[in-house]
Scaffold this active site. Sequence first.
Site, mmCIF file in Angstrom:
data_model
loop_
_atom_site.group_PDB
_atom_site.id
_atom_site.type_symbol
_atom_site.label_atom_id
_atom_site.label_comp_id
_atom_site.label_asym_id
_atom_site.label_seq_id
_atom_site.Cartn_x
_atom_site.Cartn_y
_atom_site.Cartn_z
ATOM 1 C CG HIS A 1 -11.652 2.912 -1.007
ATOM 2 N ND1 HIS A 1 -11.523 2.719 0.355
ATOM 3 C CD2 HIS A 1 -11.493 1.681 -1.565
ATOM 4 C CE1 HIS A 1 -11.282 1.444 0.604
ATOM 5 N NE2 HIS A 1 -11.262 0.775 -0.544
ATOM 6 C CG HIS B 1 -6.847 1.715 -0.467
ATOM 7 N ND1 HIS B 1 -6.155 0.573 -0.179
ATOM 8 C CD2 HIS B 1 -8.109 1.307 -0.772
ATOM 9 C CE1 HIS B 1 -6.950 -0.480 -0.284
ATOM 10 N NE2 HIS B 1 -8.143 -0.057 -0.643
ATOM 11 C CG HIS C 1 -11.045 -3.365 5.656
ATOM 12 N ND1 HIS C 1 -11.570 -4.587 5.271
ATOM 13 C CD2 HIS C 1 -10.800 -2.690 4.509
ATOM 14 C CE1 HIS C 1 -11.618 -4.654 3.957
ATOM 15 N NE2 HIS C 1 -11.164 -3.525 3.464
ATOM 16 C CG HIS D 1 -11.411 -0.766 -3.812
ATOM 17 N ND1 HIS D 1 -10.242 -0.747 -3.082
ATOM 18 C CD2 HIS D 1 -11.074 -0.479 -5.098
ATOM 19 C CE1 HIS D 1 -9.224 -0.454 -3.897
ATOM 20 N NE2 HIS D 1 -9.710 -0.277 -5.116
ATOM 21 C CG ASP E 1 -13.604 -4.198 0.150
ATOM 22 O OD1 ASP E 1 -13.533 -3.314 -0.721
ATOM 23 O OD2 ASP E 1 -12.614 -4.576 0.795
ATOM 24 C CG HIS E 2 -14.894 -0.320 1.600
ATOM 25 N ND1 HIS E 2 -14.966 -0.820 2.882
ATOM 26 C CD2 HIS E 2 -13.673 -0.686 1.114
ATOM 27 C CE1 HIS E 2 -13.834 -1.442 3.165
ATOM 28 N NE2 HIS E 2 -13.029 -1.380 2.114
ATOM 29 C CE1 TYR F 1 -4.262 -1.790 -4.608
ATOM 30 C CE2 TYR F 1 -3.679 0.337 -3.676
ATOM 31 C CZ TYR F 1 -4.626 -0.611 -3.973
ATOM 32 O OH TYR F 1 -5.932 -0.371 -3.658
HETATM 33 ZN ZN LIG Z 1 -10.078 -0.964 -0.926
#
Ligand SMILES: [Zn+2]
Length: 319
Positions: free
Chosen positions: A134, A210, A275, A136, A138-139, A241
């Site tokens: 996805h 997500h 994660h 975001h 951090d990815h 959220y």
């Molecule tokens: Zn995320």
Amino acid sequence: MRAEKNVSDTFSRSHPIADTVAPHFELAYMTVFRPFAAACCLLLSACALAAEPLLPQLQAYETDDSWRQPVSPFPLADNSWYIGTGTISAVLVKTPQGAVLIDGGLPQAAKMLLQHMHELGVQPGDLKLILSSHAHIDHAGPLAEVKRVAGARVLGNAESAVLLARGGSDDIHFGEGLTFPPVSVDRIIMDGEVVELGGMRFTAHFTPGHTPGSTSWTWHDQHDGKTLRIAYVDSLSTPGYRLIGNPRYPHIVDDYRRTFAVVRALPCDLLLTPHADGSGWTPAVTAAPHPKPMTCRAYADGAEAKFDAELNKQREARR
Ligand SMILES: [Zn+2]
């Protein structure tokens, strides 16, 4: 209708934001902004001294050190390798026709990923495809840089393509808070589509919630002479959220519910998550990186229990 379209077309040419505001904007500009501009000229020094807010990308995004701590690459199966950090996954799959990268981590991980690929005998030109879970920070953070260096093609669904192209800007939940270098998607994939390279087949499973574009990937590899069905399943969390009456994502609860069901049914001998610790992995301990890996069913069950608790909390808060 035609006359209205012509007005709109004319307006579009003179105002790039015409898609999102009414044609009355021009009138509003005359009545509001011109006097404001004139006032600024009269009070030039005061206007010039007004400080601009910090650009969002200059604000710190603080994370646990383990999110950025490189660990030595280690094998997940005969052709699949973990090349991420202490807790943020990046997976490299080697094939006779080149390699595939799934996710990258935080933006500062680009050099580490290229170094880890080099250690595994994969030079930048060997990387052919980039897949992701996805959009975001951090990815998807380093994907633009890895793509620039390697020239690999990025694949993603339409929802993710939009958010990747914006570098996470105007995120439904985070606004401008978690932006990253934008990356363009070269090929739009569909739910259930199989992406093939060098005999390895990666199936895309849309698992929205997500993010609206959240995608999980499954493929078969070999381990100890047996076929291993690997599932790289996207995050199922709801970090802050708004789940009820969210005007930017009206069907968010329905999407999560469908996704939990999809994840439970995935082919899943080996579960990996963006994660890494989310599925019982401790990549930092490379000698025993998966002391207690989960099944896809357990991952979905645990996530749904947390989801229900959060939903109930938000329902109670509205009473
Ligand atoms: Zn995320």
